[in-house]
Write an enzyme that holds these catalytic residues in place. Structure first.
Site, PDB file in Angstrom:
ATOM      1  N   ASP A 139      45.439  32.410  75.190  1.00 53.50           N
ATOM      2  CA  ASP A 139      44.802  33.318  74.227  1.00 53.50           C
ATOM      3  C   ASP A 139      45.387  33.130  72.827  1.00 53.50           C
ATOM      4  O   ASP A 139      44.759  33.465  71.826  1.00 53.50           O
ATOM      5  CB  ASP A 139      45.007  34.776  74.658  1.00 53.50           C
ATOM      6  CG  ASP A 139      43.807  35.335  75.417  1.00 53.50           C
ATOM      7  OD1 ASP A 139      42.687  34.824  75.203  1.00 53.50           O
ATOM      8  OD2 ASP A 139      43.992  36.273  76.207  1.00 53.50           O
TER       9      ASP A 139
ATOM     10  N   LYS B 260      34.393  33.996  83.034  1.00 56.22           N
ATOM     11  CA  LYS B 260      35.423  32.999  82.725  1.00 56.22           C
ATOM     12  C   LYS B 260      35.744  32.146  83.942  1.00 56.22           C
ATOM     13  O   LYS B 260      35.943  30.931  83.832  1.00 56.22           O
ATOM     14  CB  LYS B 260      36.681  33.701  82.199  1.00 56.22           C
ATOM     15  CG  LYS B 260      36.478  34.326  80.819  1.00 56.22           C
ATOM     16  CD  LYS B 260      37.556  35.318  80.458  1.00 56.22           C
ATOM     17  CE  LYS B 260      37.265  35.987  79.120  1.00 56.22           C
ATOM     18  NZ  LYS B 260      38.209  37.072  78.784  1.00 56.22           N
TER      19      LYS B 260
ATOM     20  N   GLN C 297      43.336  40.098  81.106  1.00 57.07           N
ATOM     21  CA  GLN C 297      42.146  40.699  80.514  1.00 57.07           C
ATOM     22  C   GLN C 297      42.496  42.046  79.875  1.00 57.07           C
ATOM     23  O   GLN C 297      43.066  42.920  80.518  1.00 57.07           O
ATOM     24  CB  GLN C 297      41.060  40.890  81.578  1.00 57.07           C
ATOM     25  CG  GLN C 297      39.759  41.464  81.048  1.00 57.07           C
ATOM     26  CD  GLN C 297      39.071  40.551  80.052  1.00 57.07           C
ATOM     27  OE1 GLN C 297      38.945  39.361  80.286  1.00 57.07           O
ATOM     28  NE2 GLN C 297      38.629  41.108  78.944  1.00 57.07           N
TER      29      GLN C 297
END
Length: 312
Positions: free
Chosen positions: A119, A52, A96
């Site tokens: 997210d 990422k 994460q």
């Protein structure tokens, strides 16, 4: 001839188009910033975060990475997120998952500021999605929508089946497909581990989104002729077991060295004999998830800085 939907190609196109949006923001005096937070010693999580951050570098997003010892108190993670909430150079925050057992995942999700929740998992953003006023669409379901769009799959009036009911994929995917908007308007059924006869549902579907996390649970016999099949599953399967079962047609030296290979929730070889279009694993949905994280970060930066940006 079954169409194999190339997620790598679509993701590359989206990343390329996002570069212009990033420059628009930079010209206005604000380069988008994405903070990733890792509280884990899991090698897979470390790899995901690294990928990422590399994606950010490629499109010009400022990447900020914070690592917290997996044995540290949960409050250290919560405080770190609050600090990032207050940092004006950070437009998006991704913690994460999974986090250690002593950390409450729901508290983590609620601690991220909704406007920086790229997210799309904060309860406020989940509610906005269901209400048809999404601030950020969760990355994987949004990526699936983009794949359907690029493959010219008609969702309006289609029968769709989503296999899986997770908060990350299944539930938001079903919500997006039923929304009264482009890439929605589908008649959508959600199947899961308590569904009595899964095949009875999938055989009626024009679109099947498999996101249950069960290796190759759906095969060609369970599909309608010409259906579009999107395989979200990524499962590690022991190479030696697959060879003994006779299900591996070619030897892959890299997989042999690792001792496993990646397969989806769909038996690709049998499904492609029936499907009209299908995504592979790997190279299908996975690249799209990362691309849409960049998309959400650029969108968040535009919203927070008051700059209009064109999004792909």
């Amino acid at each position: 001839m079954t169409k194999v939907i190339d997620g790598n190609a679509v993701a590359e196109q989206i990343r390329s188009e996002l570069e212009g949006s990033v420059e628009t923001l930079a010209d206005a005096g604000s380069r988008p910033g994405l903070a990733t937070v890792l509280m884990s010693e899991d090698p897979a999580s470390e790899t995901y975060v690294s990928m990422k951050q590399r994606d950010c570098d490629e499109v010009g997003i400022e990447g900020i990475h914070v690592e917290i010892d997996a044995d540290a108190p949960a409050q250290e993670l919560y405080d770190t997120v609050e600090d990032l909430n207050a940092d004006e150079d950070v437009h998006g925050i991704l913690v994460q998952m999974p986090v250690p057992d002593h950390v409450d995942q729901r508290t983590v999700l609620r601690t991220v500021a909704p406007e920086k929740d790229v997210d799309g998992f904060h309860p406020e953003n989940v509610g906005r999605l269901v209400a048809g006023d999404a601030r950020f669409k969760p990355c994987t379901p949004h990526g699936v929508q983009k794949l359907l769009e690029h493959a010219d799959v008609e969702t309006d009036g289609a029968e769709a089946v989503v296999v899986g009911r997770s908060m990350i994929v299944g539930k938001p995917m079903a919500n997006l497909l039923v929304q009264k908007e482009p890439l929605g308007n589908a008649t959508t059924t959600v199947c899961h581990s308590h569904t009595g006869d899964l095949a009875a549902h999938t055989r009626e579907a024009d679109i099947v989104v498999a996101a249950a996390g069960v290796p190759e649970m759906i095969d060609g016999s369970m599909l309608k002729e010409g259906a579009t099949v999107v395989d979200v599953g990524v499962n590690r399967v022991d190479v030696s077991e697959r060879r003994s079962e006779g299900s591996q047609t070619e030897s892959d030296e890299a997989d042999t060295e690792k001792g496993y290979e990646l397969v989806g929730d769909v038996d690709f070889e049998s499904a492609k004999e029936t499907a009209g279009a299908i995504t592979p694993v790997p190279g299908g949905v996975g690249p799209m998830t990362r691309a849409m994280l960049l998309y959400n970060t650029v969108k968040a930066a535009g919203q927070q800085e008051g700059v209009d940006v064109d999004l792909p």
